[in-house]
Scaffold this active site. Structure first.
Site, mmCIF file in Angstrom:
data_model
loop_
_atom_site.group_PDB
_atom_site.id
_atom_site.type_symbol
_atom_site.label_atom_id
_atom_site.label_comp_id
_atom_site.label_asym_id
_atom_site.label_seq_id
_atom_site.Cartn_x
_atom_site.Cartn_y
_atom_site.Cartn_z
ATOM 1 N N ASN A 111 0.854 -1.188 0.000
ATOM 2 C CA ASN A 111 0.000 0.000 0.000
ATOM 3 C C ASN A 111 0.891 1.240 0.000
ATOM 4 O OD1 ASN A 111 -2.404 1.586 0.274
ATOM 5 N ND2 ASN A 111 -1.962 1.850 2.456
ATOM 6 N N HIS A 113 0.792 5.219 1.389
ATOM 7 C CA HIS A 113 0.041 6.082 2.290
ATOM 8 C C HIS A 113 0.691 7.466 2.295
ATOM 9 C CE1 HIS A 113 -2.665 7.081 5.518
ATOM 10 N NE2 HIS A 113 -1.644 7.626 6.161
ATOM 11 N N SER A 140 4.776 6.949 2.366
ATOM 12 C CA SER A 140 5.371 5.663 2.741
ATOM 13 C C SER A 140 4.727 4.553 1.927
ATOM 14 C CB SER A 140 5.078 5.344 4.217
ATOM 15 O OG SER A 140 5.362 6.434 5.063
ATOM 16 N N ASP A 149 -2.868 0.816 8.084
ATOM 17 C CA ASP A 149 -1.679 1.659 7.824
ATOM 18 C C ASP A 149 -0.542 1.324 8.789
ATOM 19 O OD1 ASP A 149 -3.101 2.976 5.808
ATOM 20 O OD2 ASP A 149 -3.861 4.492 7.188
HETATM 21 C C1 GAR Z 1 -2.611 8.799 -3.006
HETATM 22 O O1 GAR Z 1 -2.216 10.035 -2.480
HETATM 23 C C2 GAR Z 1 -2.426 7.701 -1.984
HETATM 24 O O2 GAR Z 1 -1.316 7.893 -1.169
HETATM 25 C C3 GAR Z 1 -3.699 7.826 -1.193
HETATM 26 O O3 GAR Z 1 -4.689 8.066 -2.168
HETATM 27 C C4 GAR Z 1 -4.117 8.800 -3.245
HETATM 28 C C5 GAR Z 1 -4.482 8.125 -4.543
HETATM 29 O O4 GAR Z 1 -4.056 8.888 -5.637
HETATM 30 N N1 GAR Z 1 -3.971 6.653 -0.447
HETATM 31 C C6 GAR Z 1 -4.473 6.667 0.791
HETATM 32 O O5 GAR Z 1 -4.776 7.675 1.359
HETATM 33 C C7 GAR Z 1 -4.656 5.291 1.411
HETATM 34 N N2 GAR Z 1 -4.844 5.407 2.805
HETATM 35 P P1 GAR Z 1 -4.050 8.271 -7.089
HETATM 36 O O6 GAR Z 1 -5.424 7.644 -7.314
HETATM 37 O O7 GAR Z 1 -3.831 9.442 -7.984
HETATM 38 O O8 GAR Z 1 -2.956 7.265 -7.183
#
Ligand code: GAR
Length: 217
Positions: A111, A113, A140, A149
């Site tokens: 994942n 985060h 991370s 997480d």
């Molecule tokens: C990213 O910023 C990722 O880190 C976050 O969602 C976004 C997805 O962006 N994930 C979380 O918050 C998970 N807890 P993307 O769809 O443009 O890749």
């Protein structure tokens, strides 16, 4: 993973899929891994368009159509397992996963985060970093375990928080770092260099520090 076969990857998304795109672009130069399928819990996720443009199979599984979390995760596992993945990549997949799901993919579930874990687990990480007057913020990549997480960190990238920066500006800068570290972690896994050992993440069989490999951009 050994380096003798192609690493099959399934990517789960809920939204824009810019991390998915970064991984697609990186793997186009590293054929030891391939994305077999992209699964979204939202039919309008732009990441599905990215998958289509890259010729990758897409599936939509609407979580609202299921009675509970476990029913959804069970159906999700069935869709994912059709592709026999060596690695499942959560790329902005905004669902809390059941222990049944995380156990099923133990050691092959990553994942990303948007915080320097263990700081700011959960949502609104950029605003919370600003509210806490953090000097540094970042992102991370970690192995997923039952703890939200909370699994062993593989790699982190940090930036200095600017005075008067908004949460949106900070998010944008962190996003650019995500697009660098996630493809790298996926590639390490596909090359057989990264694995989850009994006591944490290992890179080239060396234990990584609890904050993971520190990426310098
Ligand atoms: C990213 O910023 C990722 O880190 C976050 O969602 C976004 C997805 O962006 N994930 C979380 O918050 C998970 N807890 P993307 O769809 O443009 O890749």
């Amino acid at each position: 993973m050994t380096d003798s076969k192609t690493c099959n990857i399934v990517v789960l998304i809920s939204g824009s899929g810019s991390n998915l795109q970064a991984i697609i672009d990186d793997l186009s130069e590293h054929p030891q891994a391939r994305i077999c399928a992209v699964v979204s819990n939202k039919a309008d996720a732009y990441g599905l368009v990215r998958a289509q443009q890259a010729g990758i199979a897409q599936h939509v599984l609407n979580h609202k159509a299921f009675a509970d979390r476990l029913a959804f995760d069970t159906a999700l596992m069935q869709v994912i397992d059709q592709h026999q993945p060596d690695l499942v990549v959560l790329a902005g997949f905004m669902r809390i996963l059941t222990p049944e799901f995380t156990r099923h993919y133990a050691q092959r579930l990553l994942n990303i985060h948007p915080s320097l874990l263990p700081k700011h687990k959960g949502l609104d990480t950029h605003q919370r970093a600003l509210d806490a007057c953090d000097q540094e913020h970042g992102c991370s990549v970690h192995f997923v375990t039952e703890e939200l997480d909370g699994g062993p960190v593989v790699i982190q990238a940090a930036i200095a928080v600017q005075r008067d920066e908004t949460a949106e500006q900070l998010a944008q800068r962190v996003h650019a770092l995500e697009h660098q570290i996630y493809p790298l972690a996926v590639r390490w896994f596909a090359e057989g260099r990264l694995r989850l050992g009994e006591h944490g993440a290992l890179l080239d069989e060396q234990p990584l520090a609890s904050s993971g490999f520190q990426f310098q951009s």
